[in-house]
Design a protein around this motif. Sequence first.
Motif, PDB file in Angstrom:
ATOM      1  N   THR A 114      14.369  42.660  -1.413  1.00 19.46           N
ATOM      2  CA  THR A 114      15.142  42.146  -2.540  1.00 19.46           C
ATOM      3  C   THR A 114      14.531  40.848  -3.043  1.00 19.46           C
ATOM      4  N   ASP A 115      14.704  40.573  -4.348  1.00 20.84           N
ATOM      5  CA  ASP A 115      14.169  39.364  -4.961  1.00 20.84           C
ATOM      6  C   ASP A 115      15.030  38.160  -4.609  1.00 20.84           C
ATOM      7  N   PRO A 116      14.437  36.963  -4.549  1.00 20.07           N
ATOM      8  CA  PRO A 116      15.243  35.756  -4.324  1.00 20.07           C
ATOM      9  C   PRO A 116      16.188  35.519  -5.490  1.00 20.07           C
ATOM     10  N   ALA A 117      17.335  34.948  -5.155  1.00 20.91           N
ATOM     11  CA  ALA A 117      18.337  34.725  -6.195  1.00 20.91           C
ATOM     12  C   ALA A 117      17.824  33.718  -7.216  1.00 20.91           C
ATOM     13  N   PRO A 118      18.023  33.985  -8.522  1.00 20.59           N
ATOM     14  CA  PRO A 118      17.586  33.024  -9.548  1.00 20.59           C
ATOM     15  C   PRO A 118      18.463  31.779  -9.496  1.00 20.59           C
ATOM     16  N   PRO A 119      17.984  30.655 -10.045  1.00 17.18           N
ATOM     17  CA  PRO A 119      18.794  29.433 -10.034  1.00 17.18           C
ATOM     18  C   PRO A 119      20.057  29.617 -10.857  1.00 17.18           C
ATOM     19  N   SER A 120      21.129  29.006 -10.413  1.00 12.87           N
ATOM     20  CA  SER A 120      22.376  29.084 -11.159  1.00 12.87           C
ATOM     21  C   SER A 120      22.277  28.235 -12.417  1.00 12.87           C
ATOM     22  N   PRO A 121      23.130  28.496 -13.419  1.00 15.33           N
ATOM     23  CA  PRO A 121      23.108  27.658 -14.624  1.00 15.33           C
ATOM     24  C   PRO A 121      23.299  26.176 -14.318  1.00 15.33           C
ATOM     25  N   ALA A 122      24.195  25.849 -13.378  1.00 15.42           N
ATOM     26  CA  ALA A 122      24.427  24.445 -13.030  1.00 15.42           C
ATOM     27  C   ALA A 122      23.181  23.824 -12.402  1.00 15.42           C
ATOM     28  N   ARG A 123      22.527  24.573 -11.543  1.00 16.12           N
ATOM     29  CA  ARG A 123      21.309  24.063 -10.910  1.00 16.12           C
ATOM     30  C   ARG A 123      20.190  23.882 -11.933  1.00 16.12           C
ATOM     31  N   ALA A 124      20.103  24.811 -12.874  1.00 15.78           N
ATOM     32  CA  ALA A 124      19.083  24.695 -13.920  1.00 15.78           C
ATOM     33  C   ALA A 124      19.341  23.470 -14.791  1.00 15.78           C
ATOM     34  N   TYR A 125      20.618  23.210 -15.103  1.00 21.94           N
ATOM     35  CA  TYR A 125      20.974  22.028 -15.902  1.00 21.94           C
ATOM     36  C   TYR A 125      20.546  20.755 -15.192  1.00 21.94           C
ATOM     37  N   LEU A 126      20.900  20.638 -13.902  1.00 22.65           N
ATOM     38  CA  LEU A 126      20.592  19.427 -13.143  1.00 22.65           C
ATOM     39  C   LEU A 126      19.084  19.253 -12.968  1.00 22.65           C
ATOM     40  N   ALA A 127      18.370  20.372 -12.768  1.00 22.10           N
ATOM     41  CA  ALA A 127      16.916  20.283 -12.573  1.00 22.10           C
ATOM     42  C   ALA A 127      16.224  19.762 -13.822  1.00 22.10           C
ATOM     43  N   LEU A 128      16.576  20.318 -14.987  1.00 19.91           N
ATOM     44  CA  LEU A 128      15.928  19.876 -16.229  1.00 19.91           C
ATOM     45  C   LEU A 128      16.388  18.475 -16.627  1.00 19.91           C
ATOM     46  N   LEU A 129      17.635  18.124 -16.315  1.00 18.77           N
ATOM     47  CA  LEU A 129      18.109  16.769 -16.562  1.00 18.77           C
ATOM     48  C   LEU A 129      17.286  15.776 -15.752  1.00 18.77           C
ATOM     49  N   GLY A 130      17.080  16.086 -14.473  1.00 17.30           N
ATOM     50  CA  GLY A 130      16.324  15.180 -13.618  1.00 17.30           C
ATOM     51  C   GLY A 130      14.879  15.042 -14.044  1.00 17.30           C
ATOM     52  N   ILE A 131      14.236  16.167 -14.389  1.00 14.48           N
ATOM     53  CA  ILE A 131      12.834  16.116 -14.805  1.00 14.48           C
ATOM     54  C   ILE A 131      12.678  15.266 -16.053  1.00 14.48           C
TER      55      ILE A 131
END
Length: 217
Positions: A114-131
């Motif tokens: 099985t494929d790894p779970a994609p990032p959640s919307p909240a995690r994607a928001y925080l990741a791009l905010l931090g970058i």
Amino acid sequence: MGTDASHVVTAALVAGLLAGYGIAVPVGAVATYLVSLTARTSLRTGVCAALGVATADGLYALLATVGGAALAAALRPALGPLRWASALLLLALAVRGAVIAVRQYRGRRLTTRTDPAPPSPARAYLALLGITLLNPTTVIYFAALVLGTPTTDAVRPLEQGVFVAAAFLASASWQLLLAGGGALLGRVLTGRRGRLVTAVVSSGVIMGLAVRMMLPS
């Protein structure tokens, strides 16, 4: 008096929109990652990631209007370390994206893993905010624009609010457009090989842009 205030607010609105698009439109490593992330996941995840970028731009616009030259001067000594931190983080994301793409491609071909779970919307928001927050040149960009625009004390708070809101909306509209493009790309490249090629090419572009960030300007 009311007419003058209206003209100043309108000028702040236009200035904010131009400033927001000016910092958002140039396609760099963050924009490339945003498109690639949306293509690999979903439009919902891409939208949240796009809003993370726009939130950082809005926060820096707010800091620039409040702090002005003092804040810009204080951040200048940290430009080098923060630029390196941002570049290294983008390099890590690029390598991770390429590795996951190759692993998914080989896993689907050789096993039923099985494929790894994609990032959640909240995690994607925080990741791009931090970058995006790791790029202090944004606040210096906004500070230069704010300090170059003469204002009157009577309408200063309102003008600041209009400028910040307009900059956020301009950045958000552009980032959402990029996310939409990534979603369309994901629908077109539904095959295993298409997604593999897209992920590897995107990772290569991000790596190149990240390395360029570390080079002396």
